[in-house]
Design an enzyme around this catalytic site. Structure first.
Site: not given
Ligand code: PMP
Length: 444
Positions: A145, A246, A274
Site C-alpha cells: 500500500y 516506501d 507517520k
Molecule cells: N505508504 C505506506 C507504506 C503506508 O502504510 C501509507 C499509509 N498507511 C502510505 C504510504 C500513505 O501515507 P498517508 O496515509 O500519510 O498518505
C-alpha cells in the site's frame, strides 16, 4: 456470556457525528466491515481512555504514526517551545540540523525534502524517478500500500501482461478513478525474483521505478525473502531503474535507519511519514541520492507544498530522532523486548483456547494472523483467516486492546511493564470471546 466493555457514550456521540461526517469516520476503505468508532478523551504512554471511561492499550497507534507514546513530556515540551517561538514560515533556524540528522541516520538520504502525507511524497518520488530516467511506468506489488491517490491504489495482478486490473473485492479498490491506476503501473507478485526479472528484461525501456515496502507491513508484515532486495537492487542498476523504498511505516519504527539499514540494501529514493514526526502532527519526507535530488536544485522537477518544512513539524522530526537516539537507542530494545513478551502471551492465550494464531514481522511493526502457518505472500491471505482476523480485532477491542486495521500491532517509545500487565489481564476474556464468535461463524 463474556462481559465486554460498555461503549455506549462513544456510540451515541458517533451517531450524532454521522450526520455531518460521512460514516462517522475520518477515512474509509472498501471493506465490508466497520471498526466500532471509539471517541477518546485522554492518552498517557501506551494507554487511552474513551468517553465511557474505559482504558485501552493503544497498539493501534494511529496506524503506526504514534511512535513516541501519548503525552510524551519531552516531546510536548519541545513542541510547545516552537509554538511559542514562531508560526509557519518558509525557512527557520532548525532546517540544517534536521536535514543533517536525517542524512546521518538514513543510508539513502544524501538529501531530503519535506511534505505532509505519505501519499504526497510517494507521488513526488514517482515524478522524480520519471524525470530522472525519462521513462514513464513503474512496477508495484500485490498487497503493498502506498497511499490514497488514484495511480497507486489497489488492483490485482492476474496474468503475464502484468497490467493491473480493477478487482471488485479488493478493499483498496475504489470507484471514481476509472482506469487511472492501471495506465502507468505494472502490478506483480512480490518476493518472486523470476517474475520481476522477466518483466524488467522485457519492458525495461518503459520502466522508471520499482516501488515497494521493503518489509511489507500492509500485506501482513511479510519479510522479503533472503537475497530478494539485493537482487532487485542489481536489476535496477543494470536497467537504469530507480529503486524506491516506501518506508512510511518502517522508517524510524524498525530502527533509525529504517528497513534499508536493517536489511542492508540502499534504495535510490526513500519515502517516510507517520512516525517520522512522533505522532502528534504530520510530516513526510522524501529522501534520496543527490543525483536525483539535483532535479529539484536545477528546477527541472517541481516540488511544492504550502506547509513544506514548517518549523513545528521539523521540530517534531528533530525531537523524535533525538528521543529515539537517546541512550544509545536503548528504547528500541525495550520496545522490542516488551513487544516480544506481549506476542508470546498472545500466542499462548490463543493456544490454550485452540484458536490458530501466528505473529510475524519486525517486533515494532508486527501483524497477527489467525491461522497456523506464517503468511509468506502479502496477497495470499485466505478469506477464512481474514474473517477470523476481523473477529479477533473486534474481540480485542471489546476487551481494551487496540490493534490497527486489521492485525497490525505497534508499540511505542513509552512502553513499560504496565503494558504487559494490562495485556495479561485482558487477553483471556478477549480470546474466549474471539473463540466463541469464530465458532458461531463456523470458522473454528
Ligand atoms: N505508504 C505506506 C507504506 C503506508 O502504510 C501509507 C499509509 N498507511 C502510505 C504510504 C500513505 O501515507 P498517508 O496515509 O500519510 O498518505
Amino acid at each position: 456470556m463474556i462481559q465486554s466493555l460498555k461503549q455506549s457514550r462513544s456510540l451515541d456521540y458517533n451517531r450524532k457525528l454521522k450526520q455531518f461526517l460521512p460514516g462517522g469516520v475520518h477515512y474509509n476503505f472498501h471493506v465490508p466491515w466497520e471498526e466500532t468508532p471509539l471517541h477518546f478523551v485522554k492518552g498517557e504512554g501506551s494507554f487511552l481512555w474513551d468517553m465511557d471511561g474505559n482504558k485501552y492499550l493503544d497498539y493501534y497507534a494511529k496506524f503506526g504514526a504514534m511512535l513516541l507514546g501519548h503525552n510524551n513530556v519531552e516531546y510536548n515540551t519541545e513542541l510547545k517551545k516552537w509554538v511559542d517561538k514562531i508560526s509557519a514560515v518558509n525557512h527557520c533556524d532548525i532546517d540544517v540540523e534536521v536535514c543533517e540528522l536525517l542524512s546521518h541516520y538514513i543510508p539513502s538520504a544524501e538529501q531530503v525534502r519535506f511534505g505532509l502525507s505519505g501519499t504526497e511524497v510517494v507521488l513526488n518520488a514517482l515524478r522524480l524517478a520519471r524525470a530522472y530516467t525519462g521513462k514513464n511506468k513503474f512496477i508495484r506489488f500485490d498487497g503493498h500500500y502506498h497511499g490514497n491517490a488514484d495511480p497507486i491504489l489497489g488492483g490485482k495482478s492476474v496474468d503475464e501482461s502484468y497490467t493491473p486490473v480493477e478487482y471488485k473485492s479488493d478493499y483498496r479498490g475504489t470507484k471514481g478513478r476509472e482506469d487511472i491506476a492501471f495506465q502507468n503501473s505494472f502490478l506483480i507478485p512480490w518476493n518472486d525474483i523470476d517474475v520481476l526479472e522477466k518483466l524488467v528484461k522485457e519492458r525495461h525501456e518503459e520502466i522508471a521505478a520499482i516501488m515497494m515496502e521493503p518489509i511489507c507491513i500492509n500485506g501482513g508484515a511479510v519479510m522479503p525473502r533472503e537475497g530478494y532486495l539485493q537482487q532487485v537492487r542489481t536489476l535496477c542498476d543494470k536497467y537504469s531503474i530507480v529503486l524506491i523504498f516506501d518506508e512510511v511505516i518502517t522508517g524510524f519504527r524498525v530502527g533509525l535507519g529504517g528497513a534499508q539499514e536493517l536489511l542492508g540494501v540502499t534504495p535510490d529514493i526513500t519515502t517516510l511519514g507517520k512516525g517520522a514526526s512522533g505522532g502528534a502532527l504530520p510530516v513526510s519526507i522524501i529522501a534520496g541520492k543527490k543525483e536525483l535530488m539535483d532535479l529539484y536544485t536545477n528546477k527541472s522537477v517541481i516540488h511544492a507544498g504550502t506547509f513544506n518544512g514548517y518549523p513545528l513539524g521539523l521540530a517534531a522530526v528533530k525531537t523524535t530522532i533525538d528521543l529515539l537516539a537517546k541512550d544509545n537507542q536503548a528504547r528500541y530494545k525495550l520496545m522490542e523486548s516488551n513487544a516480544d513478551k506481549i506476542y508470546s502471551i498472545f500466542k499462548s492465550a490463543a493456544q490454550s483456547q485452540g484458536v490458530p494464531l501466528v505473529v510475524q514481522g519486525p517486533l515494532t511493526a508486527s501483524c497477527f494472523h489467525c491461522q497456523d502457518e506464517l503468511l509468506s505472500d502479502p496477497a495470499g491471505l485466505k478469506m477464512e483467516t481474514m474473517l477470523r482476523n476481523i473477529i479477533m480485532n473486534s474481540s480485542l477491542q471489546k476487551h481494551g486492546i487496540l490493534v490497527a486495521t486489521i492485525t497490525r500491532m505497534y508499540p511505542n517509545l513509552m512502553v513499560s511493564e504496565k503494558d504487559l500487565e494490562f495485556f495479561k489481564e485482558h487477553i483471556d476474556p478477549a480470546m474466549e470471546l474471539a473463540k466463541a464468535d469464530m465458532k458461531e461463524a463456523g470458522l473454528l
